[in-house]
Design an enzyme around this catalytic site. Structure first.
Site, PDB file in Angstrom:
ATOM      1  CG  ASN A   9      -1.924   1.148   1.257  1.00 13.89           C
ATOM      2  OD1 ASN A   9      -1.769   1.981   0.526  1.00 13.89           O
ATOM      3  ND2 ASN A   9      -2.233   1.215   2.534  1.00 13.89           N
ATOM      4  CD1 TRP A  10       3.438   0.958  -2.994  1.00 12.59           C
ATOM      5  CD2 TRP A  10       3.312   2.453  -4.907  1.00 12.59           C
ATOM      6  NE1 TRP A  10       4.062   0.262  -4.100  1.00 12.59           N
ATOM      7  CE2 TRP A  10       3.989   1.165  -5.092  1.00 12.59           C
ATOM      8  CE3 TRP A  10       3.257   3.353  -5.930  1.00 12.59           C
ATOM      9  CZ2 TRP A  10       4.496   0.822  -6.300  1.00 12.59           C
ATOM     10  CZ3 TRP A  10       3.903   3.011  -7.223  1.00 12.59           C
ATOM     11  CH2 TRP A  10       4.590   1.872  -7.427  1.00 12.59           C
ATOM     12  CE  LYS A  11      -0.484   3.155   4.800  1.00 11.58           C
ATOM     13  NZ  LYS A  11      -0.213   3.217   6.119  1.00 11.58           N
ATOM     14  CG  HIS A  95      -6.137   1.583   4.970  1.00  9.20           C
ATOM     15  ND1 HIS A  95      -5.712   2.577   5.936  1.00  9.20           N
ATOM     16  CD2 HIS A  95      -5.105   0.664   4.834  1.00  9.20           C
ATOM     17  CE1 HIS A  95      -4.516   2.568   6.337  1.00  9.20           C
ATOM     18  NE2 HIS A  95      -4.037   1.431   5.646  1.00  9.20           N
ATOM     19  CD  GLU A  97      -3.425   5.447   6.698  1.00  9.66           C
ATOM     20  OE1 GLU A  97      -3.169   5.509   5.466  1.00  9.66           O
ATOM     21  OE2 GLU A  97      -2.428   4.848   7.308  1.00  9.66           O
ATOM     22  CD  GLU A 167      -3.690  -2.785   7.073  1.00  9.17           C
ATOM     23  OE1 GLU A 167      -2.476  -2.934   6.923  1.00  9.17           O
ATOM     24  OE2 GLU A 167      -4.454  -1.785   6.828  1.00  9.17           O
ATOM     25  N   GLY A 173       2.017   1.942  10.784  1.00  8.19           N
ATOM     26  CA  GLY A 173       2.878   3.268  10.636  1.00  8.19           C
ATOM     27  C   GLY A 173       3.576   3.651  11.874  1.00  8.19           C
ATOM     28  CB  SER A 212       4.887  -1.964  11.697  1.00 13.00           C
ATOM     29  OG  SER A 212       4.593  -0.363  12.067  1.00 13.00           O
ATOM     30  N   GLY A 233       2.654  -1.145   4.199  1.00 12.67           N
ATOM     31  CA  GLY A 233       2.776  -0.098   4.011  1.00 12.67           C
ATOM     32  C   GLY A 233       4.157   0.897   3.681  1.00 12.67           C
ATOM     33  N   GLY A 234       4.632   1.260   4.722  1.00  6.99           N
ATOM     34  CA  GLY A 234       5.935   1.633   4.498  1.00  6.99           C
ATOM     35  C   GLY A 234       7.088   1.063   3.940  1.00  6.99           C
TER      36      GLY A 234
HETATM   37  P1  PGA Z   1       2.528   0.203   7.738  1.00  7.82           P
HETATM   38  O1  PGA Z   1       1.196   0.358   6.917  1.00  7.82           O
HETATM   39  O2  PGA Z   1       3.066  -1.119   6.852  1.00  7.82           O
HETATM   40  O3  PGA Z   1       3.274   1.438   7.343  1.00  7.82           O
HETATM   41  O4  PGA Z   1       2.350   0.075   9.044  1.00  7.82           O
HETATM   42  C1  PGA Z   1       0.048  -0.555   6.695  1.00  7.82           C
HETATM   43  C2  PGA Z   1      -1.244  -0.223   6.078  1.00  7.82           C
HETATM   44  O5  PGA Z   1      -1.618   0.968   6.358  1.00  7.82           O
HETATM   45  O6  PGA Z   1      -1.769  -0.879   5.413  1.00  7.82           O
END
Ligand code: PGA
Length: 255
Positions: A9-11, A95, A97, A167, A173, A212, A233-234
């Site tokens: 997930n590049w966000k 998600h 967010e 998640e 994050g 994470s 994500g990251g």
């Molecule tokens: P993260 O994000 O790996 O940076 O914690 C995961 C996500 O939000 O899908």
């Protein structure tokens, strides 16, 4: 038998040149992906670019979000049908967010889930509790409420062409990852709930862990019986990390 799936997930990150370099790096390792499905989720504006870069390869393109409505007078929105048209195979929905920063309720998430499936795409339904909810002993209740908002609306069979991602919000994050057995516990609860409605759907359902995930903790997570991959994500923005996570999934046995 569930095939492992690792989705990045590049966000809201990326530029054309950086995207091209990232996909180039991933594609260089593509032959070693083995029995693992690999999807990347660029921002909507780059979906076409990424689809063009991966079309003759093994990487799938995942949308990050789709509108809760069909095409029409909805300035700024992107429909699931448009994502399908541009080459996506799946779309994230719910998600944390989106839920917390953009106010998406369970009902909106369910509506989007339906639109994504109607467009012929696979929804990746994200569920997870906040730290306060975990500390209040509400993890199971929150996760099942989020899951059942979809199941009660569309029926358990809708999960035949869907993926669930657990998640925990406190792990996204933050560098904090759920311990493998902590994550496994929730994955087991999700699968048991689905199984109480349809055992076959439950045993085929891929449940990803997210929060994470990185090369250093991926193997231990993938060794858990109900963890079928990761939503990353990251670490998905770093080629070496992401490829290492994919490799761990490949080593983590195909059940
Ligand atoms: P993260 O994000 O790996 O940076 O914690 C995961 C996500 O939000 O899908």
């Amino acid at each position: 038998m569930r095939r492992k799936l690792v989705a990045g997930n590049w966000k809201m990150h990326g530029r054309q040149a950086a995207n091209e370099a990232l996909i180039g790096g991933l594609r260089a390792g593509e032959r070693d992906f083995g029995d693992v499905d690999v999807w990347v989720a660029p921002p909507a504006v780059y979906v076409g670019q990424i689809a063009g870069l991966v079309e003759d390869g093994a990487i799938g393109v995942l949308g990050q979000n789709a509108a809760a409505v069909d095409d029409g007078a909805f300035t700024g929105e992107v429909s699931a049908a448009m994502l399908a048209d541009m080459g996506c195979c799946a779309v994230l929905v719910g998600h944390s967010e989106r839920r917390s920063l953009f106010g998406e309720s369970d009902a909106v998430v369910a509506e989007k889930f339906g639109r994504i499936q109607a467009a012929g795409l696979v929804p990746v339904l994200c569920v997870g509790e906040t730290l306060a909810e975990r500390e209040a002993g509400q993890t199971e209740g929150v996760v099942l409420r989020q899951l059942l908002a979809v199941v009660e609306r569309f029926g358990v069979l809708s999960l035949r062409s869907a993926v669930v991602a657990y998640e925990p919000v406190w792990a996204i994050g933050t560098g904090l990852t759920a311990e493998p057995d902590q994550a496994q516990q929730v994955h087991e609860v999700i699968r048991a709930e689905v199984s109480s409605r349809d055992a076959v759907v439950a045993s085929d359902l891929r449940i990803l862990y997210g929060g994470s995930v990185k090369a250093a903790n991926a193997s231990a997570l993938f060794a858990m019986p109900d963890i079928d991959g990761a939503l990353v994500g990251g670490a998905s923005l770093k080629v070496d990390e992401f490829v290492a996570i994919i490799r761990s999934a490949g080593e983590g046995s195909v059940r």
